[in-house]
Write a protein that holds these residues in place. Structure first.
Motif, mmCIF file in Angstrom:
data_model
loop_
_atom_site.group_PDB
_atom_site.id
_atom_site.type_symbol
_atom_site.label_atom_id
_atom_site.label_comp_id
_atom_site.label_asym_id
_atom_site.label_seq_id
_atom_site.Cartn_x
_atom_site.Cartn_y
_atom_site.Cartn_z
ATOM 1 N N ASP A 1 56.262 -27.562 28.373
ATOM 2 C CA ASP A 1 57.659 -27.560 27.936
ATOM 3 C C ASP A 1 57.809 -27.163 26.488
ATOM 4 O OD1 ASP A 1 60.382 -28.169 28.658
ATOM 5 O OD2 ASP A 1 60.242 -29.765 27.196
ATOM 6 N N GLU A 2 56.915 -27.663 25.608
ATOM 7 C CA GLU A 2 57.153 -27.476 24.197
ATOM 8 C C GLU A 2 56.023 -26.729 23.485
ATOM 9 O OE1 GLU A 2 60.875 -29.490 23.934
ATOM 10 O OE2 GLU A 2 59.808 -27.999 22.781
ATOM 11 N N GLY A 3 54.926 -26.510 24.108
ATOM 12 C CA GLY A 3 53.835 -25.832 23.451
ATOM 13 C C GLY A 3 53.349 -24.692 24.295
ATOM 14 N N SER A 4 52.059 -24.419 24.229
ATOM 15 C CA SER A 4 51.490 -23.396 25.071
ATOM 16 C C SER A 4 51.333 -23.943 26.478
ATOM 17 C CB SER A 4 50.144 -22.958 24.501
ATOM 18 O OG SER A 4 50.338 -22.314 23.259
ATOM 19 N N ALA A 5 50.825 -23.089 27.366
ATOM 20 C CA ALA A 5 50.736 -23.473 28.766
ATOM 21 C C ALA A 5 49.703 -24.559 28.974
ATOM 22 C CB ALA A 5 50.367 -22.247 29.588
ATOM 23 N N ALA B 1 65.309 -23.697 17.843
ATOM 24 C CA ALA B 1 64.961 -23.219 19.185
ATOM 25 C C ALA B 1 64.015 -24.209 19.857
ATOM 26 C CB ALA B 1 64.322 -21.836 19.113
ATOM 27 N N LYS B 2 63.937 -24.074 21.170
ATOM 28 C CA LYS B 2 63.020 -24.869 21.978
ATOM 29 C C LYS B 2 62.052 -23.918 22.665
ATOM 30 C CE LYS B 2 63.033 -27.480 26.292
ATOM 31 N NZ LYS B 2 63.883 -28.012 27.366
ATOM 32 N N LEU B 3 60.765 -24.204 22.530
ATOM 33 C CA LEU B 3 59.749 -23.364 23.162
ATOM 34 C C LEU B 3 59.512 -23.845 24.580
ATOM 35 C CD1 LEU B 3 57.743 -21.044 22.805
ATOM 36 C CD2 LEU B 3 56.059 -22.720 22.057
ATOM 37 N N LYS B 4 59.737 -22.955 25.524
ATOM 38 C CA LYS B 4 59.612 -23.313 26.926
ATOM 39 C C LYS B 4 58.913 -22.180 27.667
ATOM 40 C CE LYS B 4 62.397 -25.534 30.489
ATOM 41 N NZ LYS B 4 63.747 -25.994 30.844
ATOM 42 N N GLN C 1 56.366 -20.385 26.861
ATOM 43 C CA GLN C 1 56.042 -19.286 25.967
ATOM 44 C C GLN C 1 57.252 -18.419 25.640
ATOM 45 O OE1 GLN C 1 52.554 -17.205 27.303
ATOM 46 N NE2 GLN C 1 51.334 -19.056 27.438
ATOM 47 N N GLN C 2 58.451 -18.924 25.826
ATOM 48 C CA GLN C 2 59.682 -18.229 25.445
ATOM 49 C C GLN C 2 60.564 -19.203 24.674
ATOM 50 O OE1 GLN C 2 60.555 -14.988 25.841
ATOM 51 N NE2 GLN C 2 58.556 -14.569 26.750
ATOM 52 N N TYR C 3 61.292 -18.693 23.691
ATOM 53 C CA TYR C 3 62.176 -19.539 22.910
ATOM 54 C C TYR C 3 63.585 -19.516 23.476
ATOM 55 C CZ TYR C 3 58.831 -20.565 19.243
ATOM 56 O OH TYR C 3 57.752 -21.045 18.551
ATOM 57 N N ASP C 4 64.172 -20.705 23.552
ATOM 58 C CA ASP C 4 65.555 -20.874 23.992
ATOM 59 C C ASP C 4 66.344 -21.374 22.785
ATOM 60 O OD1 ASP C 4 67.910 -21.325 25.348
ATOM 61 O OD2 ASP C 4 67.278 -23.269 26.141
ATOM 62 N N CYS C 5 67.323 -20.597 22.332
ATOM 63 C CA CYS C 5 68.087 -20.955 21.140
ATOM 64 C C CYS C 5 68.996 -22.147 21.440
ATOM 65 C CB CYS C 5 68.916 -19.762 20.662
ATOM 66 S SG CYS C 5 69.995 -20.159 19.285
ATOM 67 N N LYS C 6 68.913 -23.178 20.596
ATOM 68 C CA LYS C 6 69.781 -24.341 20.715
ATOM 69 C C LYS C 6 71.012 -24.206 19.813
ATOM 70 C CE LYS C 6 67.504 -26.496 23.816
ATOM 71 N NZ LYS C 6 68.095 -26.630 25.161
ATOM 72 N N GLN D 1 68.775 -12.756 22.055
ATOM 73 C CA GLN D 1 67.533 -12.633 22.811
ATOM 74 C C GLN D 1 66.469 -11.927 21.976
ATOM 75 O OE1 GLN D 1 67.814 -10.312 26.364
ATOM 76 N NE2 GLN D 1 65.689 -10.624 26.936
ATOM 77 N N MET D 2 66.864 -10.868 21.283
ATOM 78 C CA MET D 2 65.917 -10.145 20.434
ATOM 79 C C MET D 2 65.405 -11.048 19.311
ATOM 80 S SD MET D 2 67.770 -6.425 20.136
ATOM 81 C CE MET D 2 66.540 -5.827 18.987
ATOM 82 N N LEU D 3 66.312 -11.876 18.768
ATOM 83 C CA LEU D 3 65.939 -12.762 17.679
ATOM 84 C C LEU D 3 64.923 -13.804 18.154
ATOM 85 C CD1 LEU D 3 66.296 -13.790 14.786
ATOM 86 C CD2 LEU D 3 68.271 -15.095 15.579
ATOM 87 N N THR D 4 65.199 -14.442 19.292
ATOM 88 C CA THR D 4 64.278 -15.462 19.804
ATOM 89 C C THR D 4 62.955 -14.839 20.252
ATOM 90 O OG1 THR D 4 65.391 -15.326 21.960
ATOM 91 C CG2 THR D 4 66.071 -17.084 20.474
#
Length: 854
Positions: free
Chosen positions: A74-78, A356-359, A361-366, A464-467
């Motif tokens: 959820d928050e780090g690598s796989a 952002a939240k790392l999920k 291996q992708q960032y989701d902007c909060k 999306q480009m920013l994250t």
């Protein structure tokens, strides 16, 4: 339609031409709208499907919002056993050379490696088992390489999609770009696509038809031999970006297309870290080993030649209108959302703050706030809305549970139960460390948007480009948790670190300078020592020695401050003048280097300032021994009953004098008892007390109060038997573990009153003093819990022969078992500090109601 004259014909002809031009314009719009959508579709394609390569991956946990209980997915690598790591050659410098961020999380990159590959068994087939698991890891590393290659190819294809129609349109009457501009912008992209398409097509069938004897080294060797194409791309990169910016400004249609594809050295990049991983999991006897070694050598030589050119560009991204958005700093932080704590990754850019939240291996902007609209909450507002803090006792309970789980893992590694038990324990460890990570922060960083809403809005595509860029630009890659460490990584140093701060150089003007020393413990830095202020000098020369206690520490951090003095003492609300930080640096505490008992000299360079240090480490098995003094006429290392009998007092003179001096001028000292005093001053006081020097009170008045506090701690630490006695220590440790509060109070009080009278009276005297120190917590920052942490092991740690560590029937990790014992000692002292009243020594003789046995 009547054409009666030449003028009618010309007029109608003009209408036709206008109509054709209008239709051509509409056709061009639709054509490039189609290109835009095709490019966007290519960017959005999934990275890969594991089934295509014939591997069944372990199903991942459901994708819920699990912020409050951070997991690796959820928050780090796989997770270690599920997702293979990403592949490639990396143009960025290694983690060791990246700038210091001041964060406990500045640690080596977390890779998604299967932890089961490191589970060992005590059977005779250990070596073959490890070899077999290493070969199994090759499969997972290669599957990750295929995943990365497919994503990489999709990025290259996204660039090629607009290139073809742009090239075709260049030969028409209304070209969007010239042939020369197209060749410049897309220079070497087709060649790179062909190279990686050939590599992917050759690697895929070999991985699908996998066996441990399968060879792939020739493919990597061939790929490494074609790195010259990257050299050409890098050399042309700056010109390509400048040309693309100019074309965007001159042609709106091309500007719209360029928003979708990203022409950067981050998209067109070779990476080498997983080639290193593949080599690591390839036995030296395997035919692939020399080929992979050669490929790694070629790629590393190539990358080292161009790293300096690429590194500055990795920290920035091009935004609309050709502006440059640069990443200044990123950090893991905990966000308070409707009373719940969530782990976030915060990015500070030159124009905005992004959370952002790392999920996966992708960032989701909060949320994000433009820096122009960023405001900070005032002290008054902060006090009106305090953040809910977790009690120190709860934090300690989490640490105890973490240490217990680590002990269980160490025990299981010595059994033959297999890796499943260890993996289950590691999962529990991850959960507890995640909880500790979320609950520990207690310093609020309050930000807001002055307008109450975003003043400039990023489109969903821009966001999306920013994250996406955050994944490439981040400098902090790992969360500070034990689960993020390799099995062979050091768990930190336990014992005492003697540090001499010699001098500083490189100052451009005379300053009043002092240094602060910090070490990490459980992922957070704690201030441990402070030099005196060296006034009006460009080359301060302190030569001060400090003794710093280490608890699983891996890093020593040094901060240089300029002392700013105000004429009148003011509080913060009235605008107190605070000291200004001039430089900050850190060094790793390497066990291999520090195991030498000699002094190790080093230099910390930071912001043009160099500070010279010497360090010497003493491990706890030597530093914590209670050794009786050969000189029984002194006070250090002499039993407390001998000293009180000789002095004809109930409390040793050294204890009374140190307490009186500290209460006279040290109750407001920040970090009193936690911050180390100068070692030479402490040794001078020790010698004065041992020789019964009558001028010791005069010496104390002239010394820094931290040296006096250090002398008092040293006295209790060097007692040949702890103040709580070796005999009663196991009962105290057992009593504090009782769950029934009434039984616990009865047991603990009776045990306390069972102490010899000099021990009891001295302890009660010290206890009253520590409570008075804690009453000034707002000034000295020393709570009851902080004081218990400092004095607990000092007052309770048993002699070596009585330590529970040596009597353990199970071979367990000494580090973690010692941590458990220390935490129990802290809990015992904290219990007495929190009691409102304790019976007087006179009542001790009348109190025979309870048994001392637990």
């Amino acid at each position: 339609m009547e054409l009666n004259s030449q003028g009618d014909i010309e007029q109608e002809l003009d209408k036709c031409k206008q109509s054709i031009r209008h239709l051509e314009k509409e056709v061009n719009k639709e054509r490039f709208r189609m290109i835009y959508l095709q490019t966007l579709l290519a960017k959005e394609r999934k990275s890969y499907d594991g089934q295509r390569w014939g591997f069944n991956r372990t199903p991942q946990a459901s994708d819920g919002d699990q912020d409050s209980q951070m997991s690796h997915t959820d928050e780090g690598s796989a997770p270690y056993n599920e997702t293979p790591p990403s592949y490639g050659y990396d143009l960025e410098p290694s983690e060791e050379h990246q700038p210091f961020t001041g964060s406990p999380s500045s640690s080596p990159r977390l890779r998604s490696k299967s932890r089961s590959s490191r589970d060992t068994q005590s059977s005779g087939s250990l070596e073959s088992t490890l070899s077999e698991k290493g070969l199994e890891m090759r499969k997972w590393v290669l599957s990750g390489i295929l995943a990365s290659e497919e994503t990489y190819l999709s990025q290259l294809e996204a660039l090629l999609i607009p290139m073809k129609p742009l090239r075709a349109a260049a030969t028409t009457s209304q070209p969007m770009l010239t042939i020369q501009q197209i060749e410049t912008i897309f220079f070497k992209v087709p060649e790179l696509h062909e190279i990686h398409k050939d590599f992917y097509d050759a690697l895929l069938p070999r991985v699908q038809d996998w066996s441990h004897q399968q060879c792939v080294g020739d493919l990597f060797q061939k790929l490494a031999s074609q790195l010259g194409v990257y050299r050409a791309f890098v050399d042309n990169y700056k010109v390509a970006v400048e040309t693309a910016d100019k074309c965007c400004q001159a042609n709106l249609q091309f500007a719209e297309i360029s928003e979708v594809f990203s022409l950067s050295a981050d998209n067109i990049q070779p990476r080498s870290e997983l080639l290193h991983d593949l080599l690591k999991h390839t036995p030296s006897s395997h035919p692939d080993y020399p080929l992979l070694q050669d490929a790694l050598r070629i790629s590393q030589n190539f990358l080292s030649s161009i790293n300096e050119e690429i590194t500055p560009r990795r920290q920035s991204m091009t935004v609309k209108k050709g502006e440059n958005r640069q990443l200044l700093r990123d950090r893991f932080m905990v966000e308070l959302v409707e009373g719940s704590r969530k782990l976030r990754h915060v990015f500070l850019f030159t124009d905005l703050l992004l959370c952002a939240k790392l999920k996966k291996q992708q960032y989701d902007c909060k949320w994000y706030i433009p820096l122009a609209d960023l405001t900070f909450q005032t002290i008054e507002d902060s006090e009106s809305t305090p953040i809910p803090l977790v009690q120190d006792e709860e934090i300690d309970a989490m640490k105890i549970k973490i240490s217990q789980i680590k002990n269980e893992i160490q025990r299981e590694k010595r059994t033959t139960k297999g890796p499943k038990v260890i993996e289950r324990l590691r999962k529990k460890l991850s959960e507890q460390e995640s909880l500790l990570l979320l609950m520990s922060p207690n310093m609020a960083f309050r930000v807001a948007n002055r307008n109450g809403k975003v003043s400039f809005s990023l489109t969903s595509l821009e966001l999306q480009m920013l994250t996406n860029s955050c994944v490439k630009l981040q400098t902090v890659h790992t969360i500070p948790m034990s689960m993020n460490k390799e099995d062979d990584e050091s768990s930190g140093l336990y014992g005492f670190l003697n540090v001499i701060v010699h001098s500083a150089s490189g100052l451009k003007q005379s300053l009043n300078l002092y240094c602060s020393l910090e070490v990490d413990s459980f992922g957070y830095f704690v201030n441990k020592a402070k030099t005196r202020v060296y006034r009006d000098s460009t080359e301060p020369n302190w030569n001060e020695e400090f003794e710093i206690e280490l608890e699983g520490s891996q890093t020593l951090r040094l901060l240089c401050y300029e002392k700013c003095c105000s004429k009148t003492k003011q509080n913060k609300e009235d605008g107190e003048i605070t000291d200004r930080i001039m430089a900050k640096g850190q060094i790793k505490l390497d066990p291999q280097t520090l195991q030498n008992k000699d002094w190790q000299r080093t230099v910390i360079a930071m912001n043009g300032i160099e500070v010279k240090l010497s360090m010497k480490f003493t491990s706890r098995e030597f530093s914590l021994k209670r050794m009786p003094s050969r000189k029984q006429s002194g006070v250090f290392g002499v039993k407390i009953n001998v000293v009180t009998k000789r002095e004809r007092s109930k409390v040793p003179l050294i204890v009374r004098q140190c307490v009186e001096e500290i209460e006279r001028r040290g109750l407001d000292e920040v970090g009193i008892y936690r911050v180390s005093g100068v070692a030479t001053d402490i040794q001078a006081l020790k010698a004065a007390f041992d020789s019964n020097n009558k001028d010791v009170s005069v010496m104390m008045r002239e010394m820094d109060v931290n040296a006096i506090a250090g002398t008092l701690k040293l006295y209790f630490r060097e007692l040949p038997e702890p103040l709580f006695t070796d005999e009663l220590y196991p009962n105290f440790a057992g009593g504090i573990a009782l769950s029934d509060s009434v039984a616990k109070e009865s047991c603990m009080l009776n045990l306390l009153l069972s102490l010899p009278e000099p021990n009891l009276v001295t302890f009660l005297f010290l206890l009253d003093h520590l409570k008075r120190v804690a009453e000034n917590e707002s000034a000295n920052k020393m709570s009851l819990h902080n004081l218990a942490t400092v004095f607990g092991p000092t007052l309770l740690r048993p002699s070596e022969k009585d330590s529970k560590i040596s009597n353990s029937s199970q071979p367990i990790s000494m580090n973690d078992s010692w941590s458990l014992e220390v935490m129990a000692q802290v809990q015992v002292l904290l219990y007495f500090l929190q009691l409102e009243s304790i019976p007087t020594p006179d009542s001790k003789r009348q109190s025979l109601l309870f048994s001392t046995e637990v």
